[in-house]
Each structure stands twice: as structure tokens, then as C-alpha cells.
Design an enzyme around this catalytic site. Structure first.
Site, PDB file in Angstrom:
ATOM      1  N   ALA A 155      18.565 -13.029   2.835  1.00 48.98           N
ATOM      2  CA  ALA A 155      17.888 -14.321   3.009  1.00 48.98           C
ATOM      3  C   ALA A 155      16.393 -14.178   2.753  1.00 48.98           C
ATOM      4  O   ALA A 155      15.805 -14.938   1.960  1.00 48.98           O
ATOM      5  CB  ALA A 155      18.146 -14.864   4.414  1.00 48.98           C
ATOM      6  N   ARG A 197      39.928 -14.840  11.038  1.00 49.90           N
ATOM      7  CA  ARG A 197      39.538 -13.696  11.867  1.00 49.90           C
ATOM      8  C   ARG A 197      39.742 -13.852  13.357  1.00 49.90           C
ATOM      9  O   ARG A 197      40.091 -12.900  14.047  1.00 49.90           O
ATOM     10  CB  ARG A 197      38.053 -13.432  11.665  1.00 49.90           C
ATOM     11  CG  ARG A 197      37.867 -12.502  10.566  1.00 49.90           C
ATOM     12  CD  ARG A 197      36.469 -12.131  10.399  1.00 49.90           C
ATOM     13  NE  ARG A 197      36.413 -11.646   9.044  1.00 49.90           N
ATOM     14  CZ  ARG A 197      35.329 -11.434   8.364  1.00 49.90           C
ATOM     15  NH1 ARG A 197      34.170 -11.675   8.924  1.00 49.90           N
ATOM     16  NH2 ARG A 197      35.387 -10.981   7.155  1.00 49.90           N
ATOM     17  N   ARG A 224      33.310 -18.399  11.321  1.00 49.22           N
ATOM     18  CA  ARG A 224      32.908 -18.271   9.911  1.00 49.22           C
ATOM     19  C   ARG A 224      34.067 -17.791   9.042  1.00 49.22           C
ATOM     20  O   ARG A 224      34.786 -16.850   9.398  1.00 49.22           O
ATOM     21  CB  ARG A 224      31.773 -17.263   9.797  1.00 49.22           C
ATOM     22  CG  ARG A 224      31.367 -16.961   8.365  1.00 49.22           C
ATOM     23  CD  ARG A 224      30.256 -15.944   8.338  1.00 49.22           C
ATOM     24  NE  ARG A 224      30.720 -14.673   8.818  1.00 49.22           N
ATOM     25  CZ  ARG A 224      30.958 -13.610   8.045  1.00 49.22           C
ATOM     26  NH1 ARG A 224      30.786 -13.694   6.742  1.00 49.22           N
ATOM     27  NH2 ARG A 224      31.348 -12.474   8.569  1.00 49.22           N
ATOM     28  N   GLU A 276      40.427 -12.801   1.183  1.00 49.93           N
ATOM     29  CA  GLU A 276      40.269 -12.384   2.583  1.00 49.93           C
ATOM     30  C   GLU A 276      40.851 -13.463   3.484  1.00 49.93           C
ATOM     31  O   GLU A 276      41.228 -14.545   3.014  1.00 49.93           O
ATOM     32  CB  GLU A 276      38.786 -12.135   2.892  1.00 49.93           C
ATOM     33  CG  GLU A 276      38.245 -10.916   2.147  1.00 49.93           C
ATOM     34  CD  GLU A 276      36.750 -10.694   2.322  1.00 49.93           C
ATOM     35  OE1 GLU A 276      36.082 -11.494   2.985  1.00 49.93           O
ATOM     36  OE2 GLU A 276      36.263  -9.704   1.768  1.00 49.93           O
ATOM     37  N   HIS A 292      35.021  -8.706  14.186  1.00 53.60           N
ATOM     38  CA  HIS A 292      35.801  -8.342  13.000  1.00 53.60           C
ATOM     39  C   HIS A 292      37.041  -7.610  13.481  1.00 53.60           C
ATOM     40  O   HIS A 292      36.943  -6.699  14.310  1.00 53.60           O
ATOM     41  CB  HIS A 292      34.983  -7.456  12.059  1.00 53.60           C
ATOM     42  CG  HIS A 292      35.574  -7.376  10.685  1.00 53.60           C
ATOM     43  ND1 HIS A 292      36.754  -6.732  10.428  1.00 53.60           N
ATOM     44  CD2 HIS A 292      35.158  -7.886   9.498  1.00 53.60           C
ATOM     45  CE1 HIS A 292      37.043  -6.836   9.130  1.00 53.60           C
ATOM     46  NE2 HIS A 292      36.086  -7.543   8.548  1.00 53.60           N
ATOM     47  N   HIS A 346      30.700  -8.628  15.129  1.00 48.23           N
ATOM     48  CA  HIS A 346      30.416  -8.557  13.695  1.00 48.23           C
ATOM     49  C   HIS A 346      29.395  -9.589  13.231  1.00 48.23           C
ATOM     50  O   HIS A 346      28.520  -9.286  12.436  1.00 48.23           O
ATOM     51  CB  HIS A 346      31.743  -8.768  12.959  1.00 48.23           C
ATOM     52  CG  HIS A 346      31.649  -8.697  11.462  1.00 48.23           C
ATOM     53  ND1 HIS A 346      31.250  -7.567  10.802  1.00 48.23           N
ATOM     54  CD2 HIS A 346      31.914  -9.630  10.504  1.00 48.23           C
ATOM     55  CE1 HIS A 346      31.275  -7.788   9.491  1.00 48.23           C
ATOM     56  NE2 HIS A 346      31.652  -9.031   9.285  1.00 48.23           N
TER      57      HIS A 346
HETATM   58  P1  FAD Z   1      19.790  -8.916   7.423  1.00 45.82           P
HETATM   59  O1  FAD Z   1      20.337  -8.497   6.141  1.00 45.82           O
HETATM   60  O2  FAD Z   1      20.409  -8.330   8.634  1.00 45.82           O
HETATM   61  O3  FAD Z   1      18.234  -8.565   7.446  1.00 45.82           O
HETATM   62  C1  FAD Z   1      17.494  -8.713   8.640  1.00 45.82           C
HETATM   63  C2  FAD Z   1      16.076  -8.254   8.407  1.00 45.82           C
HETATM   64  O4  FAD Z   1      15.260  -8.701   9.472  1.00 45.82           O
HETATM   65  C3  FAD Z   1      15.892  -6.742   8.344  1.00 45.82           C
HETATM   66  O5  FAD Z   1      14.997  -6.452   7.298  1.00 45.82           O
HETATM   67  C4  FAD Z   1      15.220  -6.408   9.669  1.00 45.82           C
HETATM   68  O6  FAD Z   1      14.371  -5.274   9.643  1.00 45.82           O
HETATM   69  C5  FAD Z   1      14.395  -7.649   9.880  1.00 45.82           C
HETATM   70  N1  FAD Z   1      14.002  -7.867  11.272  1.00 45.82           N
HETATM   71  C6  FAD Z   1      14.797  -8.146  12.334  1.00 45.82           C
HETATM   72  N2  FAD Z   1      14.038  -8.267  13.440  1.00 45.82           N
HETATM   73  C7  FAD Z   1      12.759  -8.063  13.065  1.00 45.82           C
HETATM   74  C8  FAD Z   1      11.521  -8.021  13.752  1.00 45.82           C
HETATM   75  N3  FAD Z   1      11.428  -8.215  15.075  1.00 45.82           N
HETATM   76  N4  FAD Z   1      10.416  -7.766  13.054  1.00 45.82           N
HETATM   77  C9  FAD Z   1      10.454  -7.524  11.714  1.00 45.82           C
HETATM   78  N5  FAD Z   1      11.595  -7.545  11.011  1.00 45.82           N
HETATM   79  C10 FAD Z   1      12.724  -7.806  11.686  1.00 45.82           C
HETATM   80  N6  FAD Z   1      29.009 -11.229   4.783  1.00 45.82           N
HETATM   81  C11 FAD Z   1      29.599 -11.661   3.646  1.00 45.82           C
HETATM   82  O7  FAD Z   1      29.384 -12.800   3.223  1.00 45.82           O
HETATM   83  N7  FAD Z   1      30.435 -10.834   2.954  1.00 45.82           N
HETATM   84  C12 FAD Z   1      30.712  -9.568   3.364  1.00 45.82           C
HETATM   85  O8  FAD Z   1      31.443  -8.850   2.699  1.00 45.82           O
HETATM   86  C13 FAD Z   1      30.133  -9.105   4.566  1.00 45.82           C
HETATM   87  N8  FAD Z   1      30.423  -7.870   5.038  1.00 45.82           N
HETATM   88  C14 FAD Z   1      29.749  -7.415   6.131  1.00 45.82           C
HETATM   89  C15 FAD Z   1      29.965  -6.104   6.555  1.00 45.82           C
HETATM   90  C16 FAD Z   1      29.246  -5.584   7.603  1.00 45.82           C
HETATM   91  C17 FAD Z   1      29.489  -4.172   8.061  1.00 45.82           C
HETATM   92  C18 FAD Z   1      28.294  -6.399   8.274  1.00 45.82           C
HETATM   93  C19 FAD Z   1      27.492  -5.859   9.412  1.00 45.82           C
HETATM   94  C20 FAD Z   1      28.098  -7.714   7.884  1.00 45.82           C
HETATM   95  C21 FAD Z   1      28.827  -8.231   6.812  1.00 45.82           C
HETATM   96  N9  FAD Z   1      28.632  -9.532   6.378  1.00 45.82           N
HETATM   97  C22 FAD Z   1      29.247  -9.975   5.244  1.00 45.82           C
HETATM   98  C23 FAD Z   1      27.626 -10.385   6.998  1.00 45.82           C
HETATM   99  C24 FAD Z   1      26.350 -10.358   6.152  1.00 45.82           C
HETATM  100  O9  FAD Z   1      26.168  -9.061   5.626  1.00 45.82           O
HETATM  101  C25 FAD Z   1      25.129 -10.727   6.960  1.00 45.82           C
HETATM  102  O10 FAD Z   1      25.367 -11.903   7.668  1.00 45.82           O
HETATM  103  C26 FAD Z   1      23.941 -10.955   6.043  1.00 45.82           C
HETATM  104  O11 FAD Z   1      23.763  -9.841   5.209  1.00 45.82           O
HETATM  105  C27 FAD Z   1      22.686 -11.202   6.865  1.00 45.82           C
HETATM  106  O12 FAD Z   1      21.597 -11.250   6.000  1.00 45.82           O
HETATM  107  P2  FAD Z   1      20.185 -11.665   6.563  1.00 45.82           P
HETATM  108  O13 FAD Z   1      19.260 -11.683   5.419  1.00 45.82           O
HETATM  109  O14 FAD Z   1      20.320 -12.874   7.382  1.00 45.82           O
HETATM  110  O15 FAD Z   1      19.798 -10.474   7.592  1.00 45.82           O
HETATM  111  C1  SIN Z   2      34.672  -7.781   5.256  1.00 44.00           C
HETATM  112  O1  SIN Z   2      34.443  -7.214   4.199  1.00 44.00           O
HETATM  113  O2  SIN Z   2      35.749  -7.748   5.850  1.00 44.00           O
HETATM  114  C2  SIN Z   2      33.566  -8.526   5.886  1.00 44.00           C
HETATM  115  C3  SIN Z   2      33.424  -9.796   5.179  1.00 44.00           C
HETATM  116  C4  SIN Z   2      32.580 -10.733   5.969  1.00 44.00           C
HETATM  117  O3  SIN Z   2      32.181 -10.440   7.092  1.00 44.00           O
HETATM  118  O4  SIN Z   2      32.342 -11.815   5.451  1.00 44.00           O
END
Ligand code: FAD
Ligand code: SIN
Length: 535
Positions: A13, A291, A387, A115, A243, A352
Site C-alpha cells: 500500500a 476460511r 476476507r 483458493e 488462516h 493471519h
Molecule cells: P505491510 O506489507 O505489512 O507493510 C507494513 C509497513 O508498515 C512495514 O513497512 C512496516 O515497517 C511499517 N510500519 C508498521 N508500523 C510502523 C511504525 N510504527 N512506524 C514506521 N513504520 C511502520 N494477501 C493476498 O491478497 N494474497 C496472498 O497470497 C496473501 N498471502 C499472505 C501470506 C502471509 C504469510 C501473510 C502474513 C499475509 C498474506 N496476505 C495475502 C495478506 C497481505 O500480504 C497483507 O494484507 C498485505 O501485504 C499488507 O500490505 P500493507 O502494505 O498494508 O502492509
Molecule cells: C494464502 O496464500 O493462502 C494466503 C492468501 C491470502 O491470505 O489472501
């Protein structure tokens, strides 16, 4: 420091938004802050992929919309769902243009996975490391953008509002404004203030509130806690997605390795410790039910059989087929002595994803002026009570784009407030270096334990009541410690996690029904009152 655009978080994001703003406004500064290394994010660990209707001959927007609404169990905002599904395709094309690669068939079409809860094959993926590939592409595009400053090891402590100028700010103050943030810069060990025209919170999830989670250590819900402290609106925090299939390794807590749902999409079968393929007893969609249903079924099987895990059976896969799609999982299993062609994989549910979060409108605007939220920390109305798999990477890109559009259209520099000198420096007078970390680490253990035992997949009123009583004590002790101790990431994360846990429990207490991910045995049915819980 002063900047036009400030971004908290370097996951999908934050990076998507930063790139777009920087490309559109080459004469403006963008600062991206991240609390550890720049690629240590939930994004990096995403496995299964990103859902998208790429071929309208084989799939349709209506089907993806319908699948999302069904998973969300009556609480999705239909308008938001339509926006994400329809605009998502453009966003996927953009990240491909920035260099992300998704697996393809020999004829050049995308290799699409399936999925739980999806009626069609529509998950684009890069083997079983999709998030890592997307994060790589974004970071390398960002490195070419001269007007973006990406600063790692900067822990954002709080959002600056008029409260810091001495005004009384409450939840009902009509025009709360964000002027920037206070940051603990771990590179210099100083607390700095950054004044910003527009700020985006993109701080990701909060899985670390639980004992076992697929989320890395950074996922402590800091953004939600900060916005709540700044008196912004937070929504639907009770909907924590577990998850169904995290790898079970005896003694391993904290960050668990995920076995992507795509393995079940390709034919993996869940079995209990007696070897029974139990999902047919719970749902006609069996292993590919949404899920919440699969996680509850596993939880029930574990309780009936007194075990700490069930199994995922992939022994019928050919090694070639499995390693082509899931090389990372194959290697991980082998590293702990599990050969998936001979052995079943022990799996158990783990926290998750947070479906709720900072409430936004359709442009990613929060209830605080000049403050946006996108990604997992936001509640946009897409997920409702549960979700749909692989919808979150999509949502993050769509809302990062929408927030960018709104932010550049309505630019303001906050210059009327001067250069930040009007705002006080961080108050650290009277605080001392922490004497012993045990006060923080023990409270953290207690927090994770109580959330896992009392506020997990299945809840009831007594458990929620107990959780709240214990949280009250942890809150009191931690606030007292915070008042007299110099801030550190560990202490601030604990404080943030207590706030997030409070929001989860309080919202769960308010919801007198079972819906989606929130299952309370004292209210097993659905209420006729369909509502979001906003705090
Ligand atoms: P993040 O990618 O978590 O980034 C958060 C950022 O905020 C980091 O840089 C961190 O350092 C920063 N931050 C946090 N707090 C602070 C602070 N106090 N000060 C400064 N910086 C801070 N979703 C899907 O759609 N498909 C998938 O296949 C999928 N698989 C997944 C598998 C796993 C193992 C996990 C954990 C999640 C998965 N998800 C999946 C969910 C998805 O990955 C996340 O919801 C998404 O990547 C979140 O992105 P984001 O940019 O919101 O936050
Ligand atoms: C997974 O790969 O099972 C995670 C996918 C998701 O959290 O959207």
C-alpha cells in the site's frame, strides 16, 4: 523536517501510493518511513497471489463480486466491492508494468490458481512467493524515483493533531487535522517531528497480538493504535481472520510459516489425526470452503481429538507438479524432515489478517483531515465479516491509487502553521532508560496468551469478559511504565498491541451474534440488525 507527502509503511500500500504521487508530482517531496528494513512487511510473505478477473471470456466481475460478498457474510459494502474488483485489473497491469512477474502458461496466458471461496481460477501468482516478487518490483521502481526518500528504522510514535497545540480533541471534535508525526529515528536514536501536507497510514496488520500468527514481527497494529489515540474512527476490529493452514512445528510460536491455500486449490486434502478427510462433514465446498468455515472445522477436529494440529495431505501430487508451483513450501517442509510426497504436512490455524481497521471512505480518507489509510490497517468496506482469499493485495493497490488521486487533487502544505516550530517537541522530560526489559516481555507474553485463549476462533461472553479484565490490568501497568520510561520500539509496540487487543475485545463484546469470522457460542445465530461496529 517538512514534506508534502508522508507515507508510514513500505508494504504494497505505502509503496504503490508513494510511487504514484512521486511520478505525478515530480517537484514535490515524498518521504516513506518504515520501522525495520524496508522489505520486512506482511507483503513480502504473501504466497497465494492476487485475485483479478483478467479474462472476461472465462470469468466475470459479477462472479468475483459475488464471491467477495458471500465470504463477507452480509457486511461488505457492495459499492466498495465493485470498485476493487473492477479497478483492480488496471492496478495489476500497472504493477506488471513496474516489473512484477506472474507465472504464465506456455501459450502466454496467466497461470491462474484457485483458493477458498472463489468460484473460478483467478489468482495470479509468482510461484509461492508472490508478495516477495511484488515487493521487489515496487522497491526497484521506487529506487529510480528521485523525489522519494525511503527511510528505514524509523518508528512512528504518534500522529500530530491540534491536540499537540493544546486544543481539546475528542471523538466528536468535527475537524481533527493531521499535521504529521513524531518519529523515533533509530538511526540517530532521536525523536523527530515531521510536518506533512498529506499523510498515509499503511502500517499493515496486527497478527502479533496472538501467540501464533503467519505475520512477521512488524505486524503490531501501530497505525490503528495511533489513529485511535488521535481520536480517529476504527471499525470492525472483531473480525480477525485465522488462516486454516499454518505449518505446525512443535514449540514454534510467534511467526509461523504459511502453507498457502493454493495447495488446497490444487487438490491438497485436510485430514484429522485419524486420517479422515473431515471437511465434507462441515461444508459441501469441502477443503475450499471460505476460511472462517475451514478454520473452525479444524479447530473443532483438534478439540475432539485432543491434538494440536491436523494434516494437509499432498502425497498424491507428483513432485514435479508440487515443486513447480510451491518450491518454497517444498524446501521448507524438507528442511524440517517432511517430504510432502511421503509425509502429510502438520497444520493448524494461526492469526493471519485483520479485516477491520481505520475506517476510510471510498477515497481512502480517514475521519481525520489530511490523513489517509490503505492496505491491511484500513477498513474500506471490502471484506465485511470475512476476507476472501487473495483480495487484500488487490485492495491495497486499489485504495493506494484512490488515496493518491485524492491527495494530489487536494494538495495542501500545512504551511499556514509555519515550519513545525509551532508544534512542541516530544516530551521526554522525567523519563529514564528502561531498567529491565522483563516488564515489557512478560506483559507481551500475557497479552498473546490471553488473546489466543479467550479471543480466538471461537469466543463466548465469559471468555471476552475475562480477557477485558486482564487487559485492563495490562493497560494500567503499561501506561504507568510508559509515563516514566524513555520510549523504545518494544514498549511502544506493547502499548499499541494492548490498544488493538482492547479494540478487538470491545468490538467482539458489542457484536451480539455470530457472523463471518466472529463466532460467539452465546449468540450462535445472526442478528437481523446488520451493522458495523465503529469505535
Ligand atoms: P505491510 O506489507 O505489512 O507493510 C507494513 C509497513 O508498515 C512495514 O513497512 C512496516 O515497517 C511499517 N510500519 C508498521 N508500523 C510502523 C511504525 N510504527 N512506524 C514506521 N513504520 C511502520 N494477501 C493476498 O491478497 N494474497 C496472498 O497470497 C496473501 N498471502 C499472505 C501470506 C502471509 C504469510 C501473510 C502474513 C499475509 C498474506 N496476505 C495475502 C495478506 C497481505 O500480504 C497483507 O494484507 C498485505 O501485504 C499488507 O500490505 P500493507 O502494505 O498494508 O502492509
Ligand atoms: C494464502 O496464500 O493462502 C494466503 C492468501 C491470502 O491470505 O489472501
Amino acid at each position: 523536517m517538512q514534506t508534502n507527502f508522508l507515507v508510514i509503511g513500505s508494504g504494497i500500500a505505502g509503496l504503490t501510493y508513494a510511487l504514484k504521487v512521486a511520478q505525478d508530482c515530480p517537484d514535490k517531496d515524498v518521504i516513506v518511513l518504515t520501522k525495520t528494513q524496508s522489505d520486512e512487511t506482511n507483503t513480502k510473505y504473501a504466497q497465494g497471489g492476487i485475485a483479478g478477473v483478467m479474462d472476461l471470456d472465462k470469468d466475470s466481475f459479477d462472479k468475483h463480486i459475488e464471491d467477495t460478498l458471500i465470504a463477507g457474510d452480509g457486511l461488505c459494502n457492495r459499492h466498495t466491492v465493485e470498485i476493487v474488483v473492477k479497478e483492480g485489473v488496471e492496478r495489476i497491469k500497472e504493477i506488471i508494468a513496474w516489473g512484477a512477474q506472474f507465472d504464465k502458461e506456455p501459450d502466454g496466458d496467466f497461470k491462474l490458481g484457485k483458493e477458498g471461496g472463489h468460484s473460478e481460477f483467478r489468482i495470479l501468482h509468482h510461484k509461492d512467493v508472490t508478495g516477495k516478487e511484488m515487493e521487489r518490483a515496487l522497491l526497484s521502481a521506487l529506487a529510480k524515483q528521485k523525489n522519494i526518500q525511503l527511510v528505514s528504522h524509523c518508528f512512528v510514535l504518534d500522529i500530530i493533531t491540534q491536540h499537540h497545540l493544546g486544543y481539546l480533541v475528542t471523538k466528536s471534535t468535527p475537524d481533527i487535522q493531521c499535521y504529521g508525526v513524531y518519529v523515533l529515528n533509530l538511526n540517530s536514536n532521536k525523536i523527530e517531528k515531521i510536518i506533512a501536507g498529506k499523510t498515509l497510514v499503511a502500517t499493515g496488520g496486527n497478527g502479533q497480538v496472538y501467540r501464533t500468527t503467519t505475520n512477521p514481527a512488524i505486524a503490531t497494529g501501530d497505525g490503528v493504535a495511533m489513529v485511535y489515540r488521535a481520536k480517529g474512527r476504527i471499525e470492525n476490529m472483531e473480525f480477525i481472520q485465522f488462516h486454516p493452514t499454518a505449518l505446525y512445528e512443535a514449540g514454534v510460536r510467534g511467526h509461523s510459516f504459511l502453507i498457502t491455500e493454493a495447495v488446497r486449490g490444487d487438490g491438497g486434502i485436510l485430514r484429522n489425526t485419524k486420517g479422515e478427510a473431515f471437511m465434507k462433514r462441515y461444508d459441501e465446498r469441502k477443503d475450499l470452503a471460505p476460511r472462517d468455515i475451514v478454520a473452525r472445522a479444524i479447530d473443532n477436529e483438534m478439540k475432539i481429538n485432543g491434538t494440536e494440529h491436523v494434516y494437509l495431505d499432498c502425497r498424491h501430487f507428483s513432485k514435479e507438479k508440487f515443486t513447480e508451483h510451491f518450491p518454497n513450501i517444498y524446501d521448507k517442509c524438507l528442511s524440517i524432515g517432511i517430504d510432502i510426497t511421503n509425509d502429510m504436512i502438520p497444520v493448524a490455524p494461526a492469526a493471519h489478517y485483520s479485516c477491520g481497521g481505520i475506517k476510510t471512505d471510498e477515497w481512502g480518507r480517514t475521519s481525520i483531515k489530511n490523513l489517509y489509510a490503505a492496505g491491511e490497517c484500513a477498513s474500506t468496506g471490502l471484506h465485511g465479516a470475512n476476507r476472501l482469499a487473495s483480495n487484500s493485495l488487490l485492495e491495497a493497490m486499489v485504495f493506494a491509487h484512490r488515496a493518491y488521486k485524492d491527495a494530489v487533487t487536494n494538495q495542501n502544505s500545512n504551511t499556514s502553521l509555519g515550519d513545525g516550530a509551532n508544534f512542541p517537541d516530544w516530551k521526554s522530560a522525567g523519563t529514564n532508560a528502561p531498567k529491565e526489559m522483563i516488564l515489557v516481555t512478560q506483559s507481551l507474553k500475557e497479552l498473546k496468551l490471553l488473546m489466543s485463549d479467550y479471543v480466538g476462533i471461537v469466543r463466548n461472553n465469559e471468555r471476552l469478559h475475562r480477557a477485558m479484565k486482564r487487559l485492563d490490568l495490562l493497560y494500567e501497568e503499561t501506561e504507568a511504565l510508559y509515563e516514566k520510561t524513555a520510549v523504545s520500539p518494544q514498549l511502544c509496540e506493547l502499548r499499541n498491541m494492548i490498544t488493538v487487543a482492547y479494540l478487538i475485545v470491545k468490538s467482539a463484546e458489542f457484536r451480539h451474534e455470530s457472523r463471518g469470522l466472529h463466532f460467539n457460542t452465546d449468540y450462535p445465530g445472526k442478528s437481523t440488525l446488520v451493522q458495523n461496529i465503529v469505535m
